[in-house]
Design a protein around this motif. Structure first.
Motif, PDB file in Angstrom:
ATOM      1  N   GLN A  59       0.848  -1.198   0.000  1.00 62.37           N
ATOM      2  CA  GLN A  59       0.000   0.000   0.000  1.00 62.37           C
ATOM      3  C   GLN A  59       0.879   1.243   0.000  1.00 62.37           C
ATOM      4  OE1 GLN A  59      -2.346  -0.458   3.537  1.00 62.37           O
ATOM      5  NE2 GLN A  59      -3.487  -2.202   2.717  1.00 62.37           N
ATOM      6  N   VAL A  60       0.578   2.156  -0.909  1.00 55.03           N
ATOM      7  CA  VAL A  60       1.310   3.430  -0.977  1.00 55.03           C
ATOM      8  C   VAL A  60       0.503   4.448  -0.178  1.00 55.03           C
ATOM      9  CG1 VAL A  60       2.241   5.211  -2.498  1.00 55.03           C
ATOM     10  CG2 VAL A  60       2.133   2.828  -3.278  1.00 55.03           C
ATOM     11  N   ARG A  61       1.067   4.874   0.921  1.00 57.05           N
ATOM     12  CA  ARG A  61       0.314   5.759   1.824  1.00 57.05           C
ATOM     13  C   ARG A  61       1.000   7.117   1.960  1.00 57.05           C
ATOM     14  NH1 ARG A  61      -1.127   2.297   7.154  1.00 57.05           N
ATOM     15  NH2 ARG A  61      -1.686   0.302   6.203  1.00 57.05           N
ATOM     16  N   LEU A  75      -3.044  10.849  -3.666  1.00 58.86           N
ATOM     17  CA  LEU A  75      -4.418  11.072  -4.141  1.00 58.86           C
ATOM     18  C   LEU A  75      -5.266   9.812  -4.057  1.00 58.86           C
ATOM     19  CD1 LEU A  75      -6.455  12.979  -5.421  1.00 58.86           C
ATOM     20  CD2 LEU A  75      -5.463  12.453  -7.640  1.00 58.86           C
ATOM     21  N   ASN A  76      -4.681   8.665  -4.354  1.00 56.94           N
ATOM     22  CA  ASN A  76      -5.431   7.405  -4.386  1.00 56.94           C
ATOM     23  C   ASN A  76      -5.178   6.573  -3.137  1.00 56.94           C
ATOM     24  OD1 ASN A  76      -2.747   7.075  -5.189  1.00 56.94           O
ATOM     25  ND2 ASN A  76      -3.191   5.164  -6.235  1.00 56.94           N
ATOM     26  N   ALA A  77      -4.810   7.227  -2.048  1.00 57.15           N
ATOM     27  CA  ALA A  77      -4.401   6.503  -0.848  1.00 57.15           C
ATOM     28  C   ALA A  77      -5.485   5.568  -0.338  1.00 57.15           C
ATOM     29  CB  ALA A  77      -4.020   7.486   0.257  1.00 57.15           C
ATOM     30  N   PRO A  78      -5.143   4.355   0.063  1.00 61.95           N
ATOM     31  CA  PRO A  78      -3.828   3.778  -0.185  1.00 61.95           C
ATOM     32  C   PRO A  78      -3.729   3.228  -1.606  1.00 61.95           C
ATOM     33  CG  PRO A  78      -5.183   2.226   1.026  1.00 61.95           C
ATOM     34  CD  PRO A  78      -6.023   3.445   0.808  1.00 61.95           C
ATOM     35  N   GLY A  79      -2.680   3.638  -2.311  1.00 58.74           N
ATOM     36  CA  GLY A  79      -2.425   3.046  -3.624  1.00 58.74           C
ATOM     37  C   GLY A  79      -2.147   1.563  -3.452  1.00 58.74           C
ATOM     38  N   THR A  80      -2.557   0.791  -4.425  1.00 60.16           N
ATOM     39  CA  THR A  80      -2.395  -0.664  -4.339  1.00 60.16           C
ATOM     40  C   THR A  80      -1.332  -1.148  -5.316  1.00 60.16           C
ATOM     41  OG1 THR A  80      -4.749  -0.861  -3.845  1.00 60.16           O
ATOM     42  CG2 THR A  80      -3.601  -2.878  -4.527  1.00 60.16           C
ATOM     43  N   ILE A  81      -0.306  -1.814  -4.807  1.00 63.02           N
ATOM     44  CA  ILE A  81       0.676  -2.493  -5.668  1.00 63.02           C
ATOM     45  C   ILE A  81       0.319  -3.972  -5.644  1.00 63.02           C
ATOM     46  CG2 ILE A  81       3.107  -2.892  -6.176  1.00 63.02           C
ATOM     47  CD1 ILE A  81       2.348   0.108  -6.082  1.00 63.02           C
ATOM     48  N   ASP A  82      -0.089  -4.489  -6.794  1.00 59.78           N
ATOM     49  CA  ASP A  82      -0.499  -5.894  -6.894  1.00 59.78           C
ATOM     50  C   ASP A  82       0.719  -6.801  -6.949  1.00 59.78           C
ATOM     51  OD1 ASP A  82      -3.513  -5.586  -7.458  1.00 59.78           O
ATOM     52  OD2 ASP A  82      -2.617  -4.257  -8.954  1.00 59.78           O
ATOM     53  N   ALA A  83       0.513  -8.038  -6.490  1.00 61.19           N
ATOM     54  CA  ALA A  83       1.624  -8.991  -6.456  1.00 61.19           C
ATOM     55  C   ALA A  83       2.136  -9.330  -7.856  1.00 61.19           C
ATOM     56  CB  ALA A  83       1.201 -10.263  -5.725  1.00 61.19           C
ATOM     57  N   ASP A  84       1.287  -9.159  -8.868  1.00 58.43           N
ATOM     58  CA  ASP A  84       1.744  -9.498 -10.230  1.00 58.43           C
ATOM     59  C   ASP A  84       2.194  -8.273 -11.016  1.00 58.43           C
ATOM     60  OD1 ASP A  84      -0.802  -8.461 -10.425  1.00 58.43           O
ATOM     61  OD2 ASP A  84      -1.642 -10.122 -11.584  1.00 58.43           O
ATOM     62  N   TYR A  85       2.305  -7.121 -10.373  1.00 54.64           N
ATOM     63  CA  TYR A  85       2.778  -5.906 -11.050  1.00 54.64           C
ATOM     64  C   TYR A  85       4.298  -5.932 -11.141  1.00 54.64           C
ATOM     65  CZ  TYR A  85       3.490  -0.876 -11.919  1.00 54.64           C
ATOM     66  OH  TYR A  85       3.861   0.349 -12.447  1.00 54.64           O
ATOM     67  N   ARG A  86       4.804  -5.661 -12.319  1.00 51.93           N
ATOM     68  CA  ARG A  86       6.259  -5.678 -12.518  1.00 51.93           C
ATOM     69  C   ARG A  86       6.792  -4.317 -12.964  1.00 51.93           C
ATOM     70  NH1 ARG A  86       5.355  -9.207  -9.899  1.00 51.93           N
ATOM     71  NH2 ARG A  86       5.601 -11.460 -10.249  1.00 51.93           N
ATOM     72  N   GLY A  87       5.916  -3.312 -12.987  1.00 52.10           N
ATOM     73  CA  GLY A  87       6.343  -1.972 -13.397  1.00 52.10           C
ATOM     74  C   GLY A  87       6.950  -1.202 -12.238  1.00 52.10           C
ATOM     75  N   GLU A  88       7.321   0.024 -12.539  1.00 53.06           N
ATOM     76  CA  GLU A  88       7.912   0.898 -11.526  1.00 53.06           C
ATOM     77  C   GLU A  88       6.828   1.373 -10.553  1.00 53.06           C
ATOM     78  OE1 GLU A  88      10.007   4.127 -13.316  1.00 53.06           O
ATOM     79  OE2 GLU A  88      10.644   4.998 -11.389  1.00 53.06           O
ATOM     80  N   ILE A  89       7.143   1.408  -9.291  1.00 52.14           N
ATOM     81  CA  ILE A  89       6.200   1.961  -8.313  1.00 52.14           C
ATOM     82  C   ILE A  89       6.125   3.469  -8.532  1.00 52.14           C
ATOM     83  CG2 ILE A  89       5.750   2.388  -5.862  1.00 52.14           C
ATOM     84  CD1 ILE A  89       7.148  -0.252  -5.245  1.00 52.14           C
ATOM     85  N   GLY A  90       4.902   3.960  -8.739  1.00 52.50           N
ATOM     86  CA  GLY A  90       4.684   5.388  -8.900  1.00 52.50           C
ATOM     87  C   GLY A  90       3.856   5.901  -7.733  1.00 52.50           C
ATOM     88  N   VAL A  91       4.026   7.160  -7.420  1.00 51.85           N
ATOM     89  CA  VAL A  91       3.283   7.766  -6.303  1.00 51.85           C
ATOM     90  C   VAL A  91       2.487   8.937  -6.852  1.00 51.85           C
ATOM     91  CG1 VAL A  91       3.464   8.923  -4.069  1.00 51.85           C
ATOM     92  CG2 VAL A  91       5.067   7.089  -4.661  1.00 51.85           C
TER      93      VAL A  91
HETATM   94  O1  LIG Z   1      -0.261   4.268  -6.282  1.00 53.97           O
HETATM   95  C1  LIG Z   1      -0.077   3.373  -7.117  1.00 53.97           C
HETATM   96  C2  LIG Z   1      -1.113   2.534  -7.538  1.00 53.97           C
HETATM   97  C3  LIG Z   1      -0.841   1.573  -8.489  1.00 53.97           C
HETATM   98  N1  LIG Z   1       0.416   1.418  -8.991  1.00 53.97           N
HETATM   99  C4  LIG Z   1       0.710   0.352  -9.947  1.00 53.97           C
HETATM  100  C5  LIG Z   1       0.814  -0.989  -9.223  1.00 53.97           C
HETATM  101  C6  LIG Z   1      -0.514  -1.623  -9.443  1.00 53.97           C
HETATM  102  O2  LIG Z   1      -0.414  -3.030  -9.395  1.00 53.97           O
HETATM  103  C7  LIG Z   1      -0.888  -1.074 -10.809  1.00 53.97           C
HETATM  104  C8  LIG Z   1      -2.358  -1.007 -11.046  1.00 53.97           C
HETATM  105  O3  LIG Z   1      -2.938  -0.250 -10.026  1.00 53.97           O
HETATM  106  P1  LIG Z   1      -4.516  -0.121  -9.900  1.00 53.97           P
HETATM  107  O4  LIG Z   1      -5.147  -1.460 -10.011  1.00 53.97           O
HETATM  108  O5  LIG Z   1      -4.803   0.726  -8.733  1.00 53.97           O
HETATM  109  O6  LIG Z   1      -4.805   0.733 -11.186  1.00 53.97           O
HETATM  110  P2  LIG Z   1      -5.987   0.728 -12.222  1.00 53.97           P
HETATM  111  O7  LIG Z   1      -6.331   2.131 -12.441  1.00 53.97           O
HETATM  112  O8  LIG Z   1      -7.087  -0.205 -11.798  1.00 53.97           O
HETATM  113  O9  LIG Z   1      -5.211   0.217 -13.471  1.00 53.97           O
HETATM  114  P3  LIG Z   1      -5.059  -1.225 -14.108  1.00 53.97           P
HETATM  115  O10 LIG Z   1      -6.119  -1.264 -15.159  1.00 53.97           O
HETATM  116  O11 LIG Z   1      -3.672  -1.211 -14.667  1.00 53.97           O
HETATM  117  O12 LIG Z   1      -5.240  -2.247 -13.027  1.00 53.97           O
HETATM  118  O13 LIG Z   1      -0.342   0.236 -10.866  1.00 53.97           O
HETATM  119  C9  LIG Z   1       1.449   2.213  -8.544  1.00 53.97           C
HETATM  120  O14 LIG Z   1       2.592   2.083  -8.958  1.00 53.97           O
HETATM  121  N2  LIG Z   1       1.165   3.183  -7.628  1.00 53.97           N
END
Ligand SMILES: O=c1ccn([C@H]2C[C@H](O)[C@@H](COP(=O)(O)OP(=O)(O)OP(=O)(O)O)O2)c(=O)[nH]1
Length: 144
Positions: A59-61, A75-91
């Motif tokens: 969770q990005v808080r 803005l989207n607190a808590p941001g969710t980083i999924d276990a299968d995400y391989r991209g850069e963590i953005g805030v």
């Molecule tokens: O604050 C955040 C939120 C998300 N992510 C990355 C990791 C996460 O696994 C992915 C997708 O996030 P989320 O499901 O919240 O986004 P979405 O708008 O539903 O996009 P998607 O269609 O890609 O799932 O984006 C971040 O890097 N920072």
């Protein structure tokens, strides 16, 4: 718990500041300082890429100091980083103050908290069980 990480930033790996901290601070990665005007938002890079165990989310808080002193929050607190995400963590930072706020490279902008979660399977039914609350919500129990 072990979490694989690729660090493409010049910063040290995020770490816990104290023995029992829940969050690790994330630092901004930017070639030039970012100035957020009032109500402006931006996605700040961290240079970090992680591989979470399945069943764990990150969770990005917001950081409370930035919020209390400068009106800067996630803005989207808590941001969710999924276990299968391989991209850069953005805030996703937003400035909800009346003044410009400048984010410097390497500045601590948010924190990462790891949490277990469940995945649910829906069982579709016609009726849900009765409770004292029933359909009451959104302040149904009174103001205070
Ligand atoms: O604050 C955040 C939120 C998300 N992510 C990355 C990791 C996460 O696994 C992915 C997708 O996030 P989320 O499901 O919240 O986004 P979405 O708008 O539903 O996009 P998607 O269609 O890609 O799932 O984006 C971040 O890097 N920072």
């Amino acid at each position: 718990m072990i979490v694989k990480i690729i660090n493409k930033s010049d910063n040290a790996l995020p770490h816990y500041e104290t023995e029992a901290s829940a969050g690790m601070d994330l630092r901004a990665v930017t070639t030039e300082a970012i100035t957020l005007k009032p109500l402006e938002r931006t996605i700040v890079k961290t240079g970090l890429f992680i591989e979470l165990p399945v069943g764990i989310e990150a969770q990005v808080r917001p950081r409370s100091g930035l919020a209390a002193k400068h009106g800067i929050t996630v803005l989207n607190a808590p941001g969710t980083i999924d276990a299968d995400y391989r991209g850069e963590i953005g805030v996703i930072l937003v400035n909800i103050s009346n003044e410009n706020f400048t984010i410097e490279n390497g500045e601590r902008i948010a924190q990462l908290v790891f949490a277990r979660h469940e995945q649910a399977q829906f069982e579709e039914v016609e009726v849900l069980s009765e409770t004292a609350r029933g359909q009451g919500g959104f302040g149904s129990t009174g103001k205070n």
